[in-house]
Design a protein around this motif. Structure first.
Motif, PDB file in Angstrom:
ATOM      1  N   ASP A   1     -15.078   1.557  -7.198  1.00 55.73           N
ATOM      2  CA  ASP A   1     -14.373   0.566  -8.012  1.00 55.73           C
ATOM      3  C   ASP A   1     -13.299  -0.185  -7.228  1.00 55.73           C
ATOM      4  OD1 ASP A   1     -12.761   2.774  -7.751  1.00 55.73           O
ATOM      5  OD2 ASP A   1     -12.133   2.854  -9.851  1.00 55.73           O
ATOM      6  N   ALA A   2     -13.188   0.069  -5.924  1.00 56.85           N
ATOM      7  CA  ALA A   2     -12.320  -0.764  -5.089  1.00 56.85           C
ATOM      8  C   ALA A   2     -13.000  -2.110  -4.885  1.00 56.85           C
ATOM      9  CB  ALA A   2     -12.056  -0.087  -3.760  1.00 56.85           C
ATOM     10  N   ARG A   3     -12.229  -3.111  -4.490  1.00 55.51           N
ATOM     11  CA  ARG A   3     -12.794  -4.451  -4.342  1.00 55.51           C
ATOM     12  C   ARG A   3     -12.444  -5.023  -2.973  1.00 55.51           C
ATOM     13  NH1 ARG A   3     -15.437  -2.869  -7.607  1.00 55.51           N
ATOM     14  NH2 ARG A   3     -15.800  -3.545  -9.747  1.00 55.51           N
ATOM     15  N   GLY A   4     -13.469  -5.390  -2.215  1.00 52.17           N
ATOM     16  CA  GLY A   4     -13.259  -6.069  -0.948  1.00 52.17           C
ATOM     17  C   GLY A   4     -12.723  -5.150   0.134  1.00 52.17           C
ATOM     18  N   HIS A   5     -12.278  -5.770   1.210  1.00 55.24           N
ATOM     19  CA  HIS A   5     -11.832  -5.028   2.384  1.00 55.24           C
ATOM     20  C   HIS A   5     -10.420  -4.479   2.226  1.00 55.24           C
ATOM     21  CE1 HIS A   5     -11.994  -3.814   6.541  1.00 55.24           C
ATOM     22  NE2 HIS A   5     -10.962  -4.573   6.886  1.00 55.24           N
ATOM     23  N   ASP A   6      -9.661  -5.010   1.264  1.00 55.90           N
ATOM     24  CA  ASP A   6      -8.244  -4.658   1.175  1.00 55.90           C
ATOM     25  C   ASP A   6      -7.865  -4.085  -0.183  1.00 55.90           C
ATOM     26  OD1 ASP A   6      -5.999  -4.616   2.907  1.00 55.90           O
ATOM     27  OD2 ASP A   6      -5.057  -6.216   1.747  1.00 55.90           O
ATOM     28  N   GLY A   7      -8.858  -3.599  -0.943  1.00 56.72           N
ATOM     29  CA  GLY A   7      -8.575  -3.202  -2.316  1.00 56.72           C
ATOM     30  C   GLY A   7      -8.509  -1.715  -2.579  1.00 56.72           C
ATOM     31  N   TYR A   8      -8.393  -0.897  -1.559  1.00 52.80           N
ATOM     32  CA  TYR A   8      -8.483   0.554  -1.729  1.00 52.80           C
ATOM     33  C   TYR A   8      -7.247   1.178  -2.376  1.00 52.80           C
ATOM     34  CZ  TYR A   8     -12.533   0.152   1.344  1.00 52.80           C
ATOM     35  OH  TYR A   8     -13.750  -0.194   1.888  1.00 52.80           O
ATOM     36  N   PHE A   9      -6.120   0.465  -2.355  1.00 52.82           N
ATOM     37  CA  PHE A   9      -4.894   0.982  -2.960  1.00 52.82           C
ATOM     38  C   PHE A   9      -4.586   0.305  -4.293  1.00 52.82           C
ATOM     39  CE2 PHE A   9      -4.464   2.517   1.280  1.00 52.82           C
ATOM     40  CZ  PHE A   9      -3.639   3.630   1.219  1.00 52.82           C
ATOM     41  N   ALA A  10      -5.555  -0.395  -4.859  1.00 52.55           N
ATOM     42  CA  ALA A  10      -5.333  -1.066  -6.136  1.00 52.55           C
ATOM     43  C   ALA A  10      -5.082  -0.026  -7.226  1.00 52.55           C
ATOM     44  CB  ALA A  10      -6.538  -1.932  -6.496  1.00 52.55           C
ATOM     45  N   PRO A  11      -4.120  -0.284  -8.132  1.00 48.28           N
ATOM     46  CA  PRO A  11      -3.816   0.673  -9.197  1.00 48.28           C
ATOM     47  C   PRO A  11      -5.051   1.004 -10.024  1.00 48.28           C
ATOM     48  CG  PRO A  11      -2.152  -1.045  -9.095  1.00 48.28           C
ATOM     49  CD  PRO A  11      -3.255  -1.468  -8.174  1.00 48.28           C
ATOM     50  N   GLY A  12      -5.198   2.286 -10.343  1.00 48.45           N
ATOM     51  CA  GLY A  12      -6.291   2.733 -11.200  1.00 48.45           C
ATOM     52  C   GLY A  12      -7.595   3.027 -10.495  1.00 48.45           C
ATOM     53  N   THR A  13      -7.688   2.726  -9.197  1.00 48.42           N
ATOM     54  CA  THR A  13      -8.945   2.955  -8.493  1.00 48.42           C
ATOM     55  C   THR A  13      -9.132   4.430  -8.142  1.00 48.42           C
ATOM     56  OG1 THR A  13      -7.885   2.400  -6.395  1.00 48.42           O
ATOM     57  CG2 THR A  13      -9.085   0.638  -7.514  1.00 48.42           C
TER      58      THR A  13
ATOM     59  N   LYS B   1       0.841  -1.208   0.000  1.00 46.03           N
ATOM     60  CA  LYS B   1       0.000   0.000   0.000  1.00 46.03           C
ATOM     61  C   LYS B   1       0.873   1.255   0.000  1.00 46.03           C
ATOM     62  CE  LYS B   1      -3.961  -1.988   2.540  1.00 46.03           C
ATOM     63  NZ  LYS B   1      -3.485  -3.373   2.649  1.00 46.03           N
ATOM     64  N   ALA B   2       1.920   1.250   0.817  1.00 51.00           N
ATOM     65  CA  ALA B   2       2.799   2.413   0.895  1.00 51.00           C
ATOM     66  C   ALA B   2       3.462   2.692  -0.447  1.00 51.00           C
ATOM     67  CB  ALA B   2       3.843   2.198   1.985  1.00 51.00           C
ATOM     68  N   GLU B   3       3.939   1.642  -1.090  1.00 53.97           N
ATOM     69  CA  GLU B   3       4.603   1.829  -2.380  1.00 53.97           C
ATOM     70  C   GLU B   3       3.609   2.293  -3.444  1.00 53.97           C
ATOM     71  OE1 GLU B   3       6.438  -1.943  -2.892  1.00 53.97           O
ATOM     72  OE2 GLU B   3       7.885  -1.605  -1.273  1.00 53.97           O
ATOM     73  N   ALA B   4       2.364   1.785  -3.387  1.00 57.14           N
ATOM     74  CA  ALA B   4       1.344   2.214  -4.337  1.00 57.14           C
ATOM     75  C   ALA B   4       1.043   3.701  -4.173  1.00 57.14           C
ATOM     76  CB  ALA B   4       0.063   1.395  -4.150  1.00 57.14           C
ATOM     77  N   LEU B   5       0.950   4.164  -2.938  1.00 60.03           N
ATOM     78  CA  LEU B   5       0.682   5.581  -2.700  1.00 60.03           C
ATOM     79  C   LEU B   5       1.882   6.440  -3.103  1.00 60.03           C
ATOM     80  CD1 LEU B   5      -1.220   7.748  -1.637  1.00 60.03           C
ATOM     81  CD2 LEU B   5      -0.358   7.305   0.668  1.00 60.03           C
ATOM     82  N   HIS B   6       3.085   5.967  -2.807  1.00 59.61           N
ATOM     83  CA  HIS B   6       4.299   6.695  -3.199  1.00 59.61           C
ATOM     84  C   HIS B   6       4.353   6.867  -4.713  1.00 59.61           C
ATOM     85  CE1 HIS B   6       8.356   8.187  -2.899  1.00 59.61           C
ATOM     86  NE2 HIS B   6       8.850   7.186  -3.601  1.00 59.61           N
ATOM     87  N   ARG B   7       4.049   5.791  -5.451  1.00 58.08           N
ATOM     88  CA  ARG B   7       4.045   5.875  -6.915  1.00 58.08           C
ATOM     89  C   ARG B   7       2.940   6.806  -7.407  1.00 58.08           C
ATOM     90  NH1 ARG B   7       4.882   0.242  -6.454  1.00 58.08           N
ATOM     91  NH2 ARG B   7       2.646  -0.103  -6.812  1.00 58.08           N
ATOM     92  N   ALA B   8       1.778   6.736  -6.782  1.00 59.97           N
ATOM     93  CA  ALA B   8       0.639   7.552  -7.229  1.00 59.97           C
ATOM     94  C   ALA B   8       0.886   9.038  -7.039  1.00 59.97           C
ATOM     95  CB  ALA B   8      -0.631   7.130  -6.481  1.00 59.97           C
ATOM     96  N   THR B   9       1.777   9.394  -6.116  1.00 60.22           N
ATOM     97  CA  THR B   9       2.136  10.803  -5.938  1.00 60.22           C
ATOM     98  C   THR B   9       3.403  11.169  -6.714  1.00 60.22           C
ATOM     99  OG1 THR B   9       3.475  10.393  -3.951  1.00 60.22           O
ATOM    100  CG2 THR B   9       1.120  10.804  -3.620  1.00 60.22           C
ATOM    101  N   HIS B  10       3.835  10.270  -7.583  1.00 64.77           N
ATOM    102  CA  HIS B  10       5.035  10.483  -8.409  1.00 64.77           C
ATOM    103  C   HIS B  10       6.261  10.793  -7.555  1.00 64.77           C
ATOM    104  CE1 HIS B  10       2.369  10.419 -11.871  1.00 64.77           C
ATOM    105  NE2 HIS B  10       1.601  11.300 -11.237  1.00 64.77           N
ATOM    106  N   GLY B  11       6.311  10.152  -6.394  1.00 64.93           N
ATOM    107  CA  GLY B  11       7.473  10.273  -5.534  1.00 64.93           C
ATOM    108  C   GLY B  11       7.521  11.538  -4.698  1.00 64.93           C
TER     109      GLY B  11
END
Length: 326
Positions: A299-311, A154-164
């Motif tokens: 468009d998130a999925r389930g209890h753990d899908g909130y950081f999925a790419p593209g959501t 999740k942390a890496e997904a958020l870091h990437r989504a903010t372009h570092g």
């Protein structure tokens, strides 16, 4: 009579939660790991100031008064203490934890590590010393030093989504529930976690880092709710939350902006939002009456899908961390 009936209904619903028919199935009892870092006795024996008596700002002042040579000496002699002192210089904490851990978490910046019991750890994506923004992800059940990958993903997904541009701390810094049994339905572990989370944010402030946005998942939102009035944070974002032990945003007594997300397929939606005899965590933060700002998550999925790419949820989380939404 009406109040008595409501009480009985609440008790029945809470029992349902604990019994597991609403998704709270099983779990083993946990004892919260608290107190001073491992190695504190030797630190005190060397005449050094008691970590339990210093605030993070006092820790920062203590290290500023030391010569660079003395700082490095403390890292060599007391790595398990230096590596876990909120308010200590970041570079010293990273170096101290690398000494303690050897090759474990190789290549990652370890902000904190406590080996006791299941273990606690805080790992950093990005450069905390120079980042424009800081985010902290506070996890729910089952996350610890041995099972930290779901959190670091999740942390890496958020870091990437903010372009570092945002440094993200994957904070497995408290004793989480195991499974979804009684520990997850009560507040004891969250209370201990709230103290540690508060100290983390105070430590970030002491190093000059920007006030963080906190992203609090599942039982982690209970931790954030209990800590809210003391946290040095600009945002509290809860998702998949069973409640924050507060009736509404005003009840949190925070100046931070409060956000909430819940996707339609999240099983947490089947957990009754009640609080009775210490069980349950109260109001649903996504209820309009709670007063939180709503984060789109259809468009998130389930209890753990909130950081999925593209959501939508991840895009909005990134915008919140960067201060791009009001």
């Amino acid at each position: 009579m009406r109040r008595y009936t409501r009480t009985l209904v609440t008790a029945a619903l809470t029992t349902t939660v604990v019994a597991g028919t609403a998704g709270w199935a099983s779990g083993s009892a946990q004892q919260a790991v608290t107190g001073a870092p491992v190695g504190t006795a030797a630190w005190r024996a060397d005449g050094l100031p008691d970590p339990e008596r210093m605030t993070p700002s006092q820790v920062g002042a203590f290290f500023r008064d030391l010569t660079p040579g003395r700082q490095r000496e403390l890292v060599r002699e007391h790595p398990s203490v230096v590596g876990n002192l909120d308010g200590a210089p970041l570079r010293l904490r990273y170096e101290a934890n690398a000494r303690t851990l050897g090759g474990r978490y190789a290549g990652q910046q370890v902000l904190a590590f406590d080996p006791r019991d299941r273990g606690q750890v805080a790992l950093v994506s990005g450069d905390l010393a120079t980042a424009e923004h800081v985010a902290v992800i506070v996890p729910g059940s089952d996350i610890d030093a041995r099972n930290v990958k779901p959190l670091t993903d999740k942390a890496e997904a958020l870091h990437r989504a903010t372009h570092g541009r945002t440094a993200v701390i994957a904070w497995a810094g408290y004793t989480t529930p195991v499974g979804v049994g009684l520990d997850a339905a009560t507040g004891e572990l969250a209370e201990a976690g709230a103290e540690r989370l508060t100290r983390l944010t105070e430590g970030l402030a002491a190093t000059g880092a920007p006030a963080p946005s906190l992203f609090c998942h599942s039982y982690g939102s209970v931790v954030c709710g209990l800590a809210a009035h003391d946290l040095k944070a600009k945002d509290l974002v809860v998702f998949g939350s069973p409640g924050m032990r507060a009736a509404n945003v005003t009840d949190l007594r925070t100046s931070a902006r409060v956000w909430a997300a819940k996707d339609p397929s999240d099983w947490i939606d089947r957990v009754p939002n009640v609080a009775f005899a210490g069980l349950g965590h109260g109001a649903d933060p996504t209820d309009p009456d709670f007063g939180a700002r709503r984060v789109p998550a259809t468009d998130a999925r389930g209890h753990d899908g909130y950081f999925a790419p593209g959501t939508q949820s991840l895009r909005t989380f990134a915008a919140i961390a960067e201060g791009d939404v009001r």
